[in-house]
Design an enzyme around this catalytic site. Structure first.
Site, PDB file in Angstrom:
ATOM      1  N   GLU A 145     -42.753 -15.145 -12.758  1.00 36.92           N
ATOM      2  CA  GLU A 145     -43.942 -16.076 -13.038  1.00 36.92           C
ATOM      3  C   GLU A 145     -44.488 -16.557 -11.850  1.00 36.92           C
ATOM      4  O   GLU A 145     -45.035 -18.027 -11.794  1.00 36.92           O
ATOM      5  CB  GLU A 145     -43.601 -17.359 -14.109  1.00 36.92           C
ATOM      6  CG  GLU A 145     -42.970 -16.891 -15.512  1.00 36.92           C
ATOM      7  CD  GLU A 145     -42.869 -18.048 -16.258  1.00 36.92           C
ATOM      8  OE1 GLU A 145     -42.560 -19.101 -15.835  1.00 36.92           O
ATOM      9  OE2 GLU A 145     -42.665 -17.726 -17.508  1.00 36.92           O
ATOM     10  N   GLU A 304     -40.100 -12.986 -22.399  1.00 45.12           N
ATOM     11  CA  GLU A 304     -39.571 -14.203 -22.684  1.00 45.12           C
ATOM     12  C   GLU A 304     -40.552 -14.914 -23.872  1.00 45.12           C
ATOM     13  O   GLU A 304     -41.655 -14.870 -23.937  1.00 45.12           O
ATOM     14  CB  GLU A 304     -39.653 -15.393 -21.503  1.00 45.12           C
ATOM     15  CG  GLU A 304     -39.174 -15.137 -20.268  1.00 45.12           C
ATOM     16  CD  GLU A 304     -39.088 -16.283 -19.445  1.00 45.12           C
ATOM     17  OE1 GLU A 304     -39.276 -17.290 -19.661  1.00 45.12           O
ATOM     18  OE2 GLU A 304     -38.989 -16.065 -18.075  1.00 45.12           O
TER      19      GLU A 304
HETATM   20  C1  GAL Z   1     -40.394 -19.779 -18.322  1.00 45.71           C
HETATM   21  C2  GAL Z   1     -39.398 -19.507 -17.082  1.00 45.71           C
HETATM   22  C3  GAL Z   1     -37.947 -19.311 -17.508  1.00 45.71           C
HETATM   23  C4  GAL Z   1     -37.838 -20.825 -18.443  1.00 45.71           C
HETATM   24  C5  GAL Z   1     -38.595 -21.003 -19.632  1.00 45.71           C
HETATM   25  C6  GAL Z   1     -38.450 -22.131 -20.155  1.00 45.71           C
HETATM   26  O1  GAL Z   1     -41.656 -19.994 -17.908  1.00 45.71           O
HETATM   27  O2  GAL Z   1     -39.933 -18.068 -16.708  1.00 45.71           O
HETATM   28  O3  GAL Z   1     -37.329 -19.378 -16.327  1.00 45.71           O
HETATM   29  O4  GAL Z   1     -37.909 -21.721 -17.523  1.00 45.71           O
HETATM   30  O5  GAL Z   1     -39.796 -21.095 -19.036  1.00 45.71           O
HETATM   31  O6  GAL Z   1     -39.171 -22.273 -21.293  1.00 45.71           O
END
Ligand code: GAL
Length: 668
Positions: A145, A304
Site C-alpha cells: 500500500e 485484501e
Molecule cells: C491494510 C494493510 C494490512 C492490514 C489491513 C487491516 O490496509 O495492507 O496490512 O493492516 O489494512 O485492515
C-alpha cells in the site's frame, strides 16, 4: 493467474512452526489457492545488515508448495528493521510540521532517502535471487500500500529531490514562477535553491506548490516501486509483479492510480467496507469498478478485504452471516479474479489483534470459519469466469489530481466535497441498476464514444484538452452530465481565462457569472416542467445560458429565477449541467432525463439493492445477482442458463434468496 485466487495475507513469522502445519491443513480444507507471504518479514530474513537468514522463509514457501498453494511473495520494504533506522535515522519521514516520525509501527519511509532506496533494492535482489525461480512463487507483491500511512516527507533529502523534479518539469524558473503564480503575495523565486517543500506556513501556502508536491511525492514512491519491479523482472522473468492499491477514495487519497495502473503486471486492490454506512455495498461496488478501470477493464485481483470487523474504524462492525460472501462475490462480479483477505490467522499480539481473519481467535468451531470454507467452494465453482470482463453501461470521469486540488484551502465552500459528489452520483447510477466504468480525464473521444452516457461528478481541475474531448464526444452523439464546480482551473490550479467553467463552457453552452455558496443547512428548491420540485443544498450558481435551455430553475435562494439544471443540444448529442448539490431524488430525476437522451431504458424490474452485473468473454456470459436485502428477490432473465453456485437450470427469472448470491452462465 492459473486459478481464481482464494486466500489472504499469511504472516507465519508471528507463530511457532507447529502452527504452520495446522495452517496449511486448514488452507486445504478451505480451498485456499494463494497466500501473500513476507510483507513484514524484513527483520526475519535480514536480522543484521547484510546477514541473511532464509531458513524459516524457505520452510514456509516449501510447505505451501507441497500443499499446492501458490505464493504471492512480498518484498518487505514497507517495514525496514530497527537496525536500518539506527544506522540511517535520516530515512524516517518528516511531517509538514517538521516532526520526524519514529520507528515502532510500519511505513516510516522517506521515499527520497538514498539509504532506504539502496537497502530496499538490496533486500529485493536477495529475495529475487533466492526465490525468483521457485515454483511456488506465482506473483511478487512489492511493498505494501504505497501512499499510506505517509506519502509526503518534508526532509532535506526530499527538498533536494523536489528541486530536481521541478527543474525537470519546468526547465526554467520563469516557467515555474508563471505556473505557480508566484506574483501573488510576492513569492517569486530567483534561484532554484530558494524553493522548498510546502512546509507549514503562517497562512495558506501556494496551492500550485502543494499540488506539485503531491505529484512529486507520488512520483518518488512510483520510482521506488519501479526499481523493485525491474529487479524482480530480471531475476524472476515471467512472474507478474504487483503492489496492492487502495483505489477507493474513501481509503487512500494520496496516489494517482491512473498512473500506477500502467506500471503493474496485474492490478491488485485492498478494500475495506465503510462498515457503518447502511448501504456499504455501494461503496464496495464503486471501489471495484474504479479498480477495474485502473486496470483498463482487464481482470484484476482483490488482494485484501476482511472476513468481518476491522480494528481501525471507530466501531469494528462485524459482518452479518452471508455478508462476507456477498462482498467477495461482488468484487468477482466486477472483475476480480478471486477474493483474498487480510489476514489468514488472527494475530495474538500487536496493533491488529482485534482485526478479523479467516481463522479467527474463536478457532474453527465458528461462524466465520464455516463461511470461509463455504466461500472457498463458491470461488472454486466460479472458476470458468476467469478471464472474462465486466460489462459496463455508462462511464464516470474521475481524477485524483482534481480531487487533491479541490481539497486545498480557501475554496468557495468547504461543504462542497469532490469525493462526496462522486459517491453520490455513483450511488444514483447504482440505484438505476447501471454498471459504471471510470475514465481518466484525458480520455479521448474514441474511447468516450463507447458509452452512451458519461457523467462528470467533480472535475474542478480540467485541462483544456479534457474539455475539448468531452465536447467532441457530445458533438458525435454522446450524452454528458456534468456536476457543479467542474472545469474551473487548469493543471496549475489557475482559473481558466474568461467566465467559469472555462474548460467546459462550450460543451455546456453556458457561463457561470457567480458562485452562490449556501449557508450551513440552507436548502434551495428547483422547479421544472412537470414532476415534483427538487431539493438541493450547499451550492448554487448564477448560470447564464448561452445555447443551453433551462430544464429546472431555482425557485428560491440566492439564484432564484435563474437556471439550475440545463440541457445543451450540441451536434448530435446533449450535455446536461447541474449547478447545485442535488440530493438522491434530484440526481435520479436528472439521470432519468439524461438516460432518456442516451437511449438507456429504465431497469425498474430489478429490485432496489439487488445488484446485477455481467461478466463476459470467451468462456461465456455470466450474470451475477447479489441480493443485499432481507427479502427473497426475482431477477428477470433474458436468456435461460445454468446456475453455478446452487446448481440447476434457470429460465424466465432467477430467484435470489435474501442475502444470497446467484451466478448464471447464460445460454449463448
Ligand atoms: C491494510 C494493510 C494490512 C492490514 C489491513 C487491516 O490496509 O495492507 O496490512 O493492516 O489494512 O485492515
Amino acid at each position: 493467474m492459473a486459478r481464481l485466487a482464494y486466500g489472504g495475507d499469511y504472516n507465519p513469522e508471528q507463530w511457532p512452526e507447529e502452527v504452520w502445519h495446522e495452517d496449511v491443513a486448514l488452507m486445504r480444507e478451505a480451498g485456499v489457492t494463494l497466500v501473500s507471504v513476507g510483507i513484514f518479514s524484513w527483520a526475519m530474513v535480514e536480522p543484521e545488515e547484510g546477514a541473511y537468514d532464509f531458513g524459516r522463509l524457505d520452510r514456509i514457501v516449501g510447505l505451501l508448495h507441497g500443499a499446492g498453494i501458490g505464493v504471492d511473495l512480498a518484498t518487505p520494504t514497507v517495514a525496514p528493521p530497527a537496525w536500518f533506522y539506527r544506522a540511517h535515522p535520516e530515512a524516517l519521514p518528516v511531517s509538514r510540521e517538521g516532526v520526524r516520525l519514529a520507528f515502532g509501527s510500519r511505513g516510516a519511509i522517506c521515499h527520497d532517502s538514498p539509504a532506504y532506496q539502496e537497502a530496499a533494492a538490496r533486500i529485493t535482489r536477495a529475495l529475487g535471487e533466492r526465490y525468483g525461480h521457485h515454483p511456488a512463487v506465482v506473483m511478487w507483491h512489492v511493498h505494501n500500500e504505497y501512499g499510506v500511512p505517509v506519502l509526503e516527507c518534508y526532509c532535506e533529502n526530499s527538498a533536494a529531490a523536489f528541486r530536481d523534479w521541478l527543474r525537470n518539469r519546468y526547465t526554467t524558473l520563469d516557467a515555474l514562477n508563471a505556473a505557480w503564480g508566484t506574483a501573488f503575495w510576492g513569492q517569486a523565486y530567483g534561484d532554484w535553491a530558494e524553493i522548498g517543500p510546502p512546509r507549514l506556513t503562517p497562512t495558506v501556502c501556494n496551492p500550485a506548490q502543494r499540488l506539485d508536491y503531491r505529484r512529486f511525492a507520488g512520483d518518488s514512491a512510483l520510482a521506488n516501486f519501479r526499481r523493485e519491479r525491474d529487479i524482480l523482472h530480471t531475476l524472476s522473468p515471467g512472474t507478474p509483479v504487483t503492489t496492492n492499491f487502495m483505489v477507493s477514495p474513501a481509503q487512500c487519497d494520496t496516489l494517482d492510480y491512473w498512473a500506477w495502473g500502467r506500471e503493474v503486471d496485474l492490478v491488485t486492490n485492498d478494500h475495506y467496507l465503510v462498515a457503518e454506512q447502511e448501504r456499504n455495498h455501494v461503496g464496495l461496488s464503486m471501489a471495484a469498478d474504479l479498480t477495474r478501470s485502473v486496470a483498463g477493464g482487464a481482470p484484476w485481483l482483490l488482494l485484501e478485504h476482511s472476513t468481518s470487523g476491522v480494528n481501525w474504524q471507530p466501531r469494528g462492525i462485524a459482518k452479518r452471516p452471508g455478508e462476507m460472501a456477498r462482498n467477495s462475490l461482488a468484487h468477482i462480479a466486477r472483475g476480480s479474479e478471486g477474493a483474498m483477505f487480510f489476514q489468514w490467522r488472527a494475530s495474538r499480539a500487536g496493533a491488529e489483534k482485534f482485526h478479523s481473519a479467516m481463522v479467527p481467535h474463536a478457532g474453527t468451531d465458528s461462524r466465520i470459519w464455516r463461511e470461509v470454507v463455504s466461500l472457498g467452494a463458491d470461488v472454486a465453482a466460479l472458476e470458468e469466469v476467469r478471464g472474462t470482463r465486466t460489462v459496463a453501461d455508462v462511464a464516470v470521469v474521475w481524477d485524483w489530481q482534481s480531487w487533491w486540488a479541490q481539497r486545498l484551502e480557501w475554496r468557495p465552500s468547504e461543504d462542497l466535497d469532490a469525493r462526496e459528489r462522486a459517491e453520490a452520483w455513483y450511488t444514483a447510477l447504482f440505484d438505476r441498476r447501471l454498471t459504471a466504468d471510470f475514465l481518466p480525464p484525458q480520455t479521448g473521444p474514441a474511447k468516450l464514444a463507447g458509452y452512451p452516457l458519461v457523467v462528470v461528478p467533480a472535475l474542478y481541475l480540467t485541462a483544456r484538452t479534457a474539455g475539448q474531448h468531452l465536447r467532441a464526444y457530445v458533438e458525435n452523439g454522446g450524452t454528458l452530465a456534468v456536476s457543479c464546480f467542474s472545469g474551473i482551473v487548469d493543471e496549475h490550479d489557475t482559473v481558466h481565462p474568461g467566465p467559469h467553467p472555462g474548460a467546459l463552457r462550450d460543451v455546456l453552452g453556458l457561463t457561470v457569472e457567480e458562485f452562490q455558496p449556501l449557508r450551513a443547512g440552507e436548502r434551495v428548491t428547483l422547479r421544472g416542467s412537470g414532476g415534483p420540485p427538487l431539493v438541493a443544498d450547499v451550492w448554487a450558481e448564477t448560470v447564464v445560458p448561452r445555447g443551453a435551455e433551462p430544464v429546472w430553475s431555482y425557485a428560491d435562494g440566492p439564484a432564484a429565477g435563474g437556471p439550475a439544471v440545463t440541457r445543451h443540444r450540441l451536434g448530435r448529442g446533449t450535455a446536461w449541467y447541474v449547478s447545485t448539490r442535488l440530493g438522491a431524488d434530484g440526481l435520479d430525476a436528472v439521470l432519468a432525463a439524461a438516460c432518456a437522451d442516451a437511449g438507456i431504458a429504465p431497469r425498474e424490474e430489478i429490485p432496489r439493492d439487488v445488484e446485477v452485473v455481467r461478466r463476459s468473454g470467451e468462456s461465456g456470459s455470466y450474470l451475477f445477482a447479489l441480493n443485499h436485502t432481507g427479502a427473497d428477490a426475482k431477477v428477470p432473465l433474458e436468456t435461460a442458463g445454468t446456475e453455478l453456485l446452487a446448481g440447476g437450470r434457470v429460465a424466465g427469472h432467477l430467484e435470489v434468496p435474501a442475502g444470497g448470491v446467484r451466478v448464471v452462465r447464460l445460454d449463448r
